[in-house]
Motif scaffolding. Structure first.
Motif, PDB file in Angstrom:
ATOM      1  N   ILE A 151       8.998 -33.682 -16.382  1.00 33.73           N
ATOM      2  CA  ILE A 151       7.978 -33.737 -17.769  1.00 33.73           C
ATOM      3  C   ILE A 151       7.522 -32.325 -17.803  1.00 33.73           C
ATOM      4  O   ILE A 151       7.617 -31.794 -18.922  1.00 33.73           O
ATOM      5  CB  ILE A 151       7.095 -34.874 -17.475  1.00 33.73           C
ATOM      6  CG1 ILE A 151       7.979 -36.108 -17.833  1.00 33.73           C
ATOM      7  CG2 ILE A 151       6.196 -34.687 -19.028  1.00 33.73           C
ATOM      8  CD1 ILE A 151       6.992 -37.196 -17.702  1.00 33.73           C
ATOM      9  N   MET A 152       6.808 -31.703 -16.815  1.00 32.36           N
ATOM     10  CA  MET A 152       6.212 -30.405 -16.942  1.00 32.36           C
ATOM     11  C   MET A 152       6.935 -29.131 -16.988  1.00 32.36           C
ATOM     12  O   MET A 152       6.715 -28.186 -17.384  1.00 32.36           O
ATOM     13  CB  MET A 152       5.196 -29.935 -15.805  1.00 32.36           C
ATOM     14  CG  MET A 152       3.923 -30.986 -15.737  1.00 32.36           C
ATOM     15  SD  MET A 152       2.657 -30.486 -14.547  1.00 32.36           S
ATOM     16  CE  MET A 152       3.643 -30.818 -13.035  1.00 32.36           C
ATOM     17  N   HIS A 206       1.398 -41.637  -8.987  1.00 34.64           N
ATOM     18  CA  HIS A 206       1.438 -40.728  -7.803  1.00 34.64           C
ATOM     19  C   HIS A 206       0.045 -40.445  -7.051  1.00 34.64           C
ATOM     20  O   HIS A 206       0.481 -40.447  -5.710  1.00 34.64           O
ATOM     21  CB  HIS A 206       1.811 -39.579  -8.387  1.00 34.64           C
ATOM     22  CG  HIS A 206       2.380 -38.363  -7.498  1.00 34.64           C
ATOM     23  ND1 HIS A 206       3.545 -38.370  -6.893  1.00 34.64           N
ATOM     24  CD2 HIS A 206       1.556 -37.075  -7.164  1.00 34.64           C
ATOM     25  CE1 HIS A 206       3.539 -37.234  -5.949  1.00 34.64           C
ATOM     26  NE2 HIS A 206       2.395 -36.420  -6.225  1.00 34.64           N
ATOM     27  N   ALA A 207      -0.839 -40.249  -7.782  1.00 30.94           N
ATOM     28  CA  ALA A 207      -2.503 -40.286  -7.053  1.00 30.94           C
ATOM     29  C   ALA A 207      -2.624 -41.769  -6.408  1.00 30.94           C
ATOM     30  O   ALA A 207      -3.060 -41.509  -5.143  1.00 30.94           O
ATOM     31  CB  ALA A 207      -3.278 -39.952  -8.027  1.00 30.94           C
ATOM     32  N   GLY A 208      -2.342 -42.663  -6.989  1.00 33.43           N
ATOM     33  CA  GLY A 208      -2.519 -44.038  -6.220  1.00 33.43           C
ATOM     34  C   GLY A 208      -1.607 -44.102  -4.878  1.00 33.43           C
ATOM     35  O   GLY A 208      -1.883 -44.592  -3.929  1.00 33.43           O
ATOM     36  N   VAL A 211       9.478 -40.331  -6.311  1.00 29.34           N
ATOM     37  CA  VAL A 211       9.941 -40.578  -7.685  1.00 29.34           C
ATOM     38  C   VAL A 211       8.938 -40.131  -8.775  1.00 29.34           C
ATOM     39  O   VAL A 211       9.332 -39.599  -9.857  1.00 29.34           O
ATOM     40  CB  VAL A 211      10.419 -42.209  -7.901  1.00 29.34           C
ATOM     41  CG1 VAL A 211      10.763 -42.576  -9.294  1.00 29.34           C
ATOM     42  CG2 VAL A 211      11.512 -42.373  -6.939  1.00 29.34           C
ATOM     43  N   SER A 212       7.559 -40.582  -8.421  1.00 32.53           N
ATOM     44  CA  SER A 212       6.572 -40.178  -9.600  1.00 32.53           C
ATOM     45  C   SER A 212       6.322 -38.692  -9.568  1.00 32.53           C
ATOM     46  O   SER A 212       6.090 -38.051 -10.710  1.00 32.53           O
ATOM     47  CB  SER A 212       5.374 -41.169  -9.368  1.00 32.53           C
ATOM     48  OG  SER A 212       4.789 -40.636  -8.128  1.00 32.53           O
ATOM     49  N   GLY A 213       6.302 -38.003  -8.295  1.00 28.04           N
ATOM     50  CA  GLY A 213       6.326 -36.487  -8.182  1.00 28.04           C
ATOM     51  C   GLY A 213       7.332 -36.003  -9.085  1.00 28.04           C
ATOM     52  O   GLY A 213       7.118 -34.985  -9.612  1.00 28.04           O
ATOM     53  N   ILE A 214       8.540 -36.176  -8.789  1.00 28.25           N
ATOM     54  CA  ILE A 214       9.965 -35.609  -9.404  1.00 28.25           C
ATOM     55  C   ILE A 214       9.742 -35.873 -10.829  1.00 28.25           C
ATOM     56  O   ILE A 214      10.034 -35.029 -11.572  1.00 28.25           O
ATOM     57  CB  ILE A 214      11.060 -36.220  -8.788  1.00 28.25           C
ATOM     58  CG1 ILE A 214      11.213 -35.829  -7.266  1.00 28.25           C
ATOM     59  CG2 ILE A 214      12.445 -35.814  -9.779  1.00 28.25           C
ATOM     60  CD1 ILE A 214      12.286 -36.429  -6.633  1.00 28.25           C
ATOM     61  N   TYR A 257       3.679 -39.188 -18.847  1.00 29.80           N
ATOM     62  CA  TYR A 257       3.203 -38.292 -17.676  1.00 29.80           C
ATOM     63  C   TYR A 257       1.925 -39.023 -17.001  1.00 29.80           C
ATOM     64  O   TYR A 257       1.931 -38.952 -15.857  1.00 29.80           O
ATOM     65  CB  TYR A 257       2.647 -37.016 -18.182  1.00 29.80           C
ATOM     66  CG  TYR A 257       2.033 -36.113 -17.381  1.00 29.80           C
ATOM     67  CD1 TYR A 257       2.790 -35.230 -16.516  1.00 29.80           C
ATOM     68  CD2 TYR A 257       0.540 -36.122 -17.250  1.00 29.80           C
ATOM     69  CE1 TYR A 257       2.221 -34.624 -15.837  1.00 29.80           C
ATOM     70  CE2 TYR A 257       0.214 -35.396 -16.312  1.00 29.80           C
ATOM     71  CZ  TYR A 257       0.865 -34.510 -15.635  1.00 29.80           C
ATOM     72  OH  TYR A 257       0.552 -33.500 -14.496  1.00 29.80           O
ATOM     73  N   ASN A 258       0.890 -39.756 -17.817  1.00 30.54           N
ATOM     74  CA  ASN A 258       0.079 -40.281 -17.230  1.00 30.54           C
ATOM     75  C   ASN A 258       0.445 -41.374 -16.413  1.00 30.54           C
ATOM     76  O   ASN A 258      -0.216 -41.835 -15.301  1.00 30.54           O
ATOM     77  CB  ASN A 258      -0.853 -40.850 -18.597  1.00 30.54           C
ATOM     78  CG  ASN A 258      -2.397 -41.371 -17.761  1.00 30.54           C
ATOM     79  OD1 ASN A 258      -2.829 -40.365 -16.736  1.00 30.54           O
ATOM     80  ND2 ASN A 258      -2.773 -42.221 -18.593  1.00 30.54           N
ATOM     81  N   ILE A 259       1.431 -42.128 -16.566  1.00 29.53           N
ATOM     82  CA  ILE A 259       1.883 -43.240 -15.853  1.00 29.53           C
ATOM     83  C   ILE A 259       2.483 -42.668 -14.426  1.00 29.53           C
ATOM     84  O   ILE A 259       1.928 -43.219 -13.513  1.00 29.53           O
ATOM     85  CB  ILE A 259       3.195 -43.966 -16.357  1.00 29.53           C
ATOM     86  CG1 ILE A 259       2.226 -44.792 -17.521  1.00 29.53           C
ATOM     87  CG2 ILE A 259       3.631 -45.093 -15.326  1.00 29.53           C
ATOM     88  CD1 ILE A 259       3.770 -45.482 -18.392  1.00 29.53           C
TER      89      ILE A 259
END
Length: 111
Positions: free
Chosen positions: A53-54, A9-11, A45-48, A2-4
């Motif tokens: 995961i959530m 995503h934020a970056g 991709v990172s958002g999906i 999740y952290n990855i």
């Protein structure tokens, strides 16, 4: 894992906004538009991945839908600025969508 996804995503959002502004104001640059589209894919991709995961919470599914609309407004602004078409209303939509997506992302808006 999740952290990855979260960090990428934020970056990617931060870099995406910078690339969008470069693409909008430096209309003759094509590489910035291509990089902008690459970061759309990274961000999606990172958002999906994070939503998966959530466990698909409704708020973040709504945020994802609004983010896709935001990508659409970015594309419309970039293309219309190159053609010289009026973009005032699209800028308003961009600012509103960006504010909502960022506020949901940082848990300022929640339900």
């Amino acid at each position: 894992m999740y952290n990855i996804f979260y960090q990428s995503h934020a970056g990617s959002w931060a870099i995406l906004i910078i690339l969008f502004l470069i693409s909008y104001f430096a209309r003759k640059q094509k590489i910035s538009v291509m990089l902008q589209r690459l970061f759309y894919i990274i961000m999606l991709v990172s958002g999906i991945g994070m939503v998966f995961i959530m466990g698909f919470p409704l708020l973040y599914v709504v945020k994802g839908f609004l983010a896709i609309l935001l990508i659409g407004t970015m594309e419309m602004l970039t293309i219309r600025s190159r053609k010289g078409s009026p973009v005032g209303g699209i800028w308003a939509g961009f600012v509103i969508l960006l504010a909502i997506v960022v506020l949901i992302g940082y848990d300022v808006i929640s339900f």
